[in-house]
Design an enzyme around this catalytic site. Structure first.
Site, PDB file in Angstrom:
ATOM      1  N   VAL A 457       0.589  -1.523  -0.319  1.00 43.57           N
ATOM      2  CA  VAL A 457       0.348   0.236   0.197  1.00 43.57           C
ATOM      3  C   VAL A 457       0.869   1.868  -0.281  1.00 43.57           C
ATOM      4  O   VAL A 457       2.037   1.346   0.561  1.00 43.57           O
ATOM      5  CB  VAL A 457      -0.428  -0.365   1.423  1.00 43.57           C
ATOM      6  CG1 VAL A 457      -1.279  -0.981   1.317  1.00 43.57           C
ATOM      7  CG2 VAL A 457       0.247  -0.216   2.855  1.00 43.57           C
ATOM      8  N   GLU A 458       0.252   2.388  -0.709  1.00 40.87           N
ATOM      9  CA  GLU A 458       0.971   4.041  -0.024  1.00 40.87           C
ATOM     10  C   GLU A 458       1.827   3.957  -1.302  1.00 40.87           C
ATOM     11  O   GLU A 458       2.928   4.263  -0.693  1.00 40.87           O
ATOM     12  CB  GLU A 458       1.113   4.296   0.512  1.00 40.87           C
ATOM     13  CG  GLU A 458      -0.689   4.344   2.133  1.00 40.87           C
ATOM     14  CD  GLU A 458       0.880   5.309   3.336  1.00 40.87           C
ATOM     15  OE1 GLU A 458       1.502   6.104   3.648  1.00 40.87           O
ATOM     16  OE2 GLU A 458      -0.502   5.508   4.093  1.00 40.87           O
TER      17      GLU A 458
END
Ligand SMILES: Cc1cc2nc3c(=O)[nH]c(=O)nc-3n(C[C@H](O)[C@H](O)[C@H](O)COP(=O)(O)OP(=O)(O)OC[C@H]3O[C@@H](n4cnc5c(N)ncnc54)[C@H](O)[C@@H]3O)c2cc1C
Length: 795
Positions: A457-458
Site C-alpha cells: 500500500v501507499e
C-alpha cells in the site's frame, strides 16, 4: 614539453574566455544545445508534472549535491515529544493496547472489540493530526508516529484502524484544501469519531497507475434536498478501501468531465476529490475483503451515476480537477509516518521477544543466541531495527519542521518496510516452530502474516524503488535539472534560452566540482575529508565516506542522466539502483544522527556500526550494479577507475561485530531497552509477551545455577541410570545427587515453568472448531509439568 604545456594553457584560456562571454557562449554553445534539448525532452503530462513537483526536498538534496555537512546534520533539531504527548502514550495508548487481544480479534470477534472502538473515538485517536481548535489532538508528527509504532507492536488491526484516518484521507485533504464550511462541519466530527473516514482511489483496473482510474463524474443538473442544483453524476468501482465497510464519510477520487460546458470551457477537468456521506443515496459500502487474515476493515465501494452536488468536492467547485495535485501534495506527510512507524513497531517487537527467546531457548545444552548462525540473524534484527527507528524519527522530525519530504517519504516507505520484512523473517527463523504454529501464544506469526500489506500500500514497493525514489529525486534534488526542464518547456523560447543558459552552465560547474571531489576522495579513500563538526570517536570514518559516496553518487547520477537522457525513466533497474544509493546515504545519515542525538551511547555503538557498514555495503553493490549495466562501457570503465580506484571501501560487518550486536539484544541492558522502547509490554505472564519478559528475567536470574549444574554433570557424580538426566529434568536429577539445595531447585523449577510457557505452542481440536473460540487453545505444557498454564485456565 613546455610547448605542450603552453598549448594546453592557451586552449584552457580560450575555453574560459568563450564560457565567460555571453555574446559567444549563448549563440554558439547554449542555443544549439537548447534547441536539441527542446526537441528530445519528452513532454510531461500534467499528472506526471504534479507528481514530480509535489512536496518539498530536504536532507536528501544535500546528499544529491555531493556535499553533506556533519554540522548541518547535527543542527537539525532532535525530535522530542511534548509532555502531553508522552502522557498520552503512557496512558491512553497503553490502555487501548491492553483492550485488544490480537488472537481474539482475528479468530473470534473478526473485528476490534466494541469497547476498543468506543475508546478510540472517545480519546480522539482518529484526530491526532486534526488541530485542537477543531477538537483534535493536534499532535506532532513524532507523536503520531510513536502512537502507531506502539499500537503495531500489539495488533495490526489496531494500528491500521488508527493509522488510516491520520494518513492521506479526508482529514488531511480537508485541512489543506477544504472550504471553511467543510472544515467546521467535518473536522470536529472526525476528531470525535462521530464520522469514520475512508478514502477510495484504487480501482480494479488502476492500482499503481492510479491517475488512470476509470471512475468518472459528469457535470449536470439534478435534484438535491428538493432543489434543482448544479452537480455531478459519479460512477465508481473501488476496491481495497481501508475502513470502507464501516465508513460514514467516503473520500472519492474520480475524473470529472463537463461535456456541456456548465463550468467553463474545459471538457475534461481532471481528477477530482469529493467527500460523500456513506448514507447518500446510491453509495454502496459494507462488504469486506480478507487481507491476509487482517481484521482491520477493508473492502470495496461502488456507485452508479450517483448524483451529488458540486459542494461535495473538497474545497468546493473551485477545486474541481485539482484532485491529483491535492493527493500528491498531501502524500508525503502520511507516507513519512504510517508505514515506517508500523514496521518499526513490528521490528521493535521482534527485538524484544526474539532477543529474549534466544536467551531462553536452549538447544545442544546452550542458549541458542550463542550459536554464530543464530547470532547472524539476531544481528540483522538489531542492526536494522536501530537504523529503521533512526530513519523513522529523523523523518517525522522533518515533517514537524514543516517539510513535506516527497523523496524522503518514498525512501523510508520502501527501505523501512523492506528492512522490517528482513527483521520479522529473521525473527521467525530464530524462533523456529514456535513462530509457525498460530495460536494465542504465538507472538510473531501475525506480524509475519501482515508484512506484505504495508509493502503493497501507499505506493507498492517495487514501483516506489523503480520509479519514484530516483525518478523524482533526480529532478527535485538536483540543483539544476528541474530548471533546465522548465527552460526547455518554456512558452517563450527567448526567455527559455536565457534560463537554460544559466541552468546548464551551472550544471556543468556543479558536475565538474563534484567529479573532482569524487576523484580526489576516491584516490585518497576519503582520508583527507574532514567532518566540519566534532563527531563521535569511531564514527569519523563513516562521515568521511559519506562525503565520498555522496560526491561519487552525484557524479554517477549526472553521468547516467547525460548518457541515458529521457530513456533513464524506462531503464528502471538502473534508476532503482541509483535510488538505492541515495536511500542508503539517507539511512546512514539518520543512523549517525540518532547516535549523536542520543548522546553517543557507547553501548549502542556496535549497532550503529553494524547498520552503517551494512548500508554502505548495499550502496557499494548498487554502484557496482549501475556500472556493470551502464550502456556506455567506456564511460562505465572510466567511472569505476576514478570513483573506486582501490575497490570497495567497506566490508560486511565482521563476525565479532555481529556477535556484539546479537549480545546487545539478547542481554538485558540499556541498548535492548532503547531498541525496543516503544513496544507494548503486558505485565501479565499469561500474555505471550508478558510470559517472555518473566521467563527472560528468570533465566538471567538462574544463570549461575545453570553453570553449576553443568559443572556438576561434568564431575561424573550423576548416577548413569537416573532417567531424569535429560534436558527437561536435569535439575531434579542433580538435586537428588546432592548438587542443588532445596531452595535452588525451587528457583530452577519456577524458572522452568516460565520457560516452558514460552517454548510451548498451542494445540486445538482436530476439526479446528476450537480455533474459533479464543479461550480454547491448550498447550502440552499443562500436561508435561502437571501444572495448569494460566492462559488456559478454561482449557
Ligand atoms: C490492505 C490494503 C489496503 C488498502 N487501502 C487502500 C485505501 O484505503 N484506499 C485506496 O485507494 N487504496 C488502498 N489500497 C490499494 C493500494 O494502494 C494498491 O494495492 C496499490 O496501489 C497497488 O495496486 P495493485 O494492488 O493494484 O497492484 P498493481 O498496480 O497491479 O501492481 C502490481 C505490481 O506491479 C508493480 N508495478 C506496477 N507498475 C510498475 C512500474 N511502472 N514499475 C515497476 N513496478 C510496477 C507494483 O509495484 C506491484 O508490485 C489498499 C490495498 C491493500 C492491499
Amino acid at each position: 614539453m613546455i610547448f605542450l604545456l603552453i598549448v594546453l594553457v592557451l586552449i584552457l584560456a580560450a575555453v574560459a574566455y568563450v564560457l565567460s562571454t555571453p555574446g559567444l557562449r549563448i549563440p554558439y554553445l547554449s542555443r544549439p544545445m537548447y534547441e536539441t534539448f527542446r526537441r528530445i525532452l519528452p513532454r510531461m503530462s500534467d499528472t506526471e508534472r504534479e507528481a514530480l513537483e509535489a512536496g518539498t526536498i530536504w536532507w536528501e538534496s544535500t546528499l544529491f549535491r555531493g556535499k553533506p555537512s556533519a554540522r548541518a546534520l547535527h543542527a537539525i533539531p532532535a525530535p522530542r515529544l511534548s509532555e502531553a504527548e508522552q502522557t498520552f502514550l503512557d496512558h491512553q495508548v497503553e490502555t487501548l493496547c491492553a483492550m485488544v487481544n490480537d488472537w481474539r480479534v482475528t479468530r473470534h470477534d473478526l473485528d476490534l472489540p466494541p469497547e476498543a472502538w468506543e475508546y478510540i473515538k472517545a480519546e480522539r485517536f482518529f484526530g491526532m493530526i486534526i488541530p485542537r481548535e477543531y477538537g483534535g489532538l493536534g499532535f506532532s508528527a513524532l507523536a503520531h508516529s510513536a502512537v502507531v509504532t506502539k499500537l503495531s507492536s500489539r495488533s495490526s488491526a489496531l494500528s491500521a484502524t488508527v493509522m488510516v484516518p491520520n494518513s492521506l484521507g479526508p482529514a488531511e485533504l480537508l485541512l489543506h484544501y477544504g472550504t471553511q464550511e467543510q472544515k467546521d462541519h467535518y473536522l470536529p466530527r472526525l476528531a470525535r469519531g462521530e464520522d469514520i473516514p475512508a478514502f477510495g482511489l484504487t480501482s480494479p483496473w488502476a492500482g499503481s497507475d492510479a491517475a488512470a482510474i476509470p471512475d468518472h463524474g459528469i457535470v449536470c443538473r439534478g435534484q438535491w434536498q428538493g432543489q434543482d442544483v448544479l452537480g455531478m453524476r459519479v460512477t465508481w468501482d473501488k476496491r481495497y478501501i481501508t475502513l470502507g465497510p464501516v465508513c460514514t464519510i467516503l473520500g472519492l477520487a474520480f475524473r470529472l468531465y463537463d461535456p456541456d460546458g456548465l463550468l467553463g470551457d474545459a471538457a475534461d477537468l481532471g481528477i477530482t476529490c469529493a467527500l460523500v456521506p456513506s448514507s447518500h443515496p446510491g453509495v454502496e459500502i459494507g462488504r469486506r475483503h480478507f487481507p491476509l487474515d487482517a481484521m482491520f476493515m477493508n473492502g470495496p465501494t461502488r456507485g452508479h451515476a450517483v448524483f451529488m452536488p458540486l459542494e461535495f468536492i473538497i474545497g468546493g467547485p473551485a477545486m474541481a480537477g485539482q484532485g491529483w495535485r491535492m493527493l500528491m501534495e498531501c502524500l508525503a506527510a502520511g507516507r513519512s509516518i504510517s508505514l515506517p512507524s508500523s514496521y518499526v513497531g513490528m521490528a521493535q517487537l521482534t527485538v524484544r521477544t526474539v532477543g529474549a527467546y534466544a536467551a531462553i531457548r536452549d538447544q545442544f545444552r546452550t542458549p541458542i543466541h550463542r550459536f554464530e548462525g543464530v547470532a547472524e540473524a539476531l544481528a540483522r534484527i538489531g542492526g536494522h531495527t536501530y537504523l529503521m527507528d533512526a530513519a523513522r524519527t529523523m523523518t517525522a522530525g522533518a515533517v514537524d519542521l514543516g517539510e513535506k519530504p516527497a523523496v524522503v517519504s518514498a525512501i523510508v516507505k520502501y527501505h523501512v518496510t523492506e528492512r522490517g520484512r528482513i527483521v520479522v523473517n529473521d525473527g521467525m527463523d530464530v524462533i523456529g516452530g514456535k513462530g509457525i504454529c498460530l495460536g494465542p501464544q504465538n507472538f510473531l506469526g501475525r506480524a509475519y502474516q501482515q508484512i506484505p500489506v504495508g509493502i503493497t500500500v501507499e505506493g507498492a514497493n517495487i514501483l516506489t524503488r523503480s520509479l519514484i525514489i530516483f525518478g523524482q529525486g533526480a529532478i527535485r534534488c538536483h540543483p539544476h535539472v528541474l530548471d533546465e526542464m522548465h527552460a526547455a518547456q518554456a512558452g517563450d523560447p527567448h526567455q527559455g534560452l536565457q534560463d537554460f543558459d544559466r541552468a546548464f552552465w551551472g550544471h556543468v560547474r556543479h558536475a565538474t566540482g563534484n567529479a573532482l571531489r569524487a576523484i580526489g576522495h576516491g584516490f585518497t579513500n576519503a582520508m583527507l575529508a574532514r567532518p566540519d563538526a566534532g563527531v563521535a570517536p569511531g564514527m569519523t570514518r563513516h562521515y568521511r565516506q559519506l562525503s565520498r559516496f555522496s560526491a561519487a553518487f552525484a557524479t554517477l547520477a549526472d553521468a547516467a542522466m547525460l548518457v541515458l537522457g529521457g530513456s533513464l525513466k524506462r531503464r528502471e533497474s538502473i534508476s532503482a539502483r541509483l535510488g538505492d544509493i541515495l536511500s542508503q546515504l539517507y539511512l546512514i545519515s539518520a543512523t549517525l544522527k540518532r547516535y549523536e542525538d542520543e548522546g553517543r551511547q557507547a553501548a549502542d555503538a556496535p549497532l550503529a556500526h553494524w547498520a552503517i557498514q551494512d548500508a554502505y555495503c548495499r550502496a557499494q553493490d548498487a554502484f557496482a550494479g549501475v556500472l556493470a549495466n551502464f550502456p556506455n562501457r567506456f564511460v562505465a570503465g572510466v567511472l569505476r577507475l576514478l570513483l573506486f580506484p582501490w575497490g570497495r571501501p567497506y566490508a560486511a560487518p565482521s563476525d565479532r561485530l555481529t556477535m556484539a550486536v546479537a549480545d546487545a539484544i539478547s542481554q538485558p541492558g540499556g541498548t535492548r531497552e532503547r531498541l525496543s522502547r516503544d513496544v507494548y509490554v503486558p505485565r501479565d505472564p499469561a500474555e505471550p509477551v508478558g510470559a517472555i519478559e518473566a521467563a527472560f528475567a528468570a533465566v538471567l536470574d538462574t544463570r549461575d545455577l545453570d553453570a553449576r549444574m553443568r559443572a556438576f554433570e561434568k564431575s561424573g557424580r550423576l548416577p548413569a541410570d537416573d532417567p531424569r538426566t535429560n534436558v527437561r529434568d536435569m535439575a531434579e536429577a542433580i538435586h537428588a545427587a546432592g548438587g542443588l539445595t532445596d531452595e535452588e531447585l525451587t528457583r530452577i523449577r519456577a524458572r522452568n515453568i516460565l520457560r516452558d510457557r514460552v517454548i510451548m505452542v498451542d494445540e486445538f481440536d482436530r476439526d479446528f472448531q476450537s480455533v474459533l473460540r479464543a479461550d480454547s487453545a491448550s498447550s502440552p505444557a499443562d500436561d508435561a509439568t502437571g501444572r495448569k498454564a494460566p492462559w488456559n485456565a478454561s482449557g
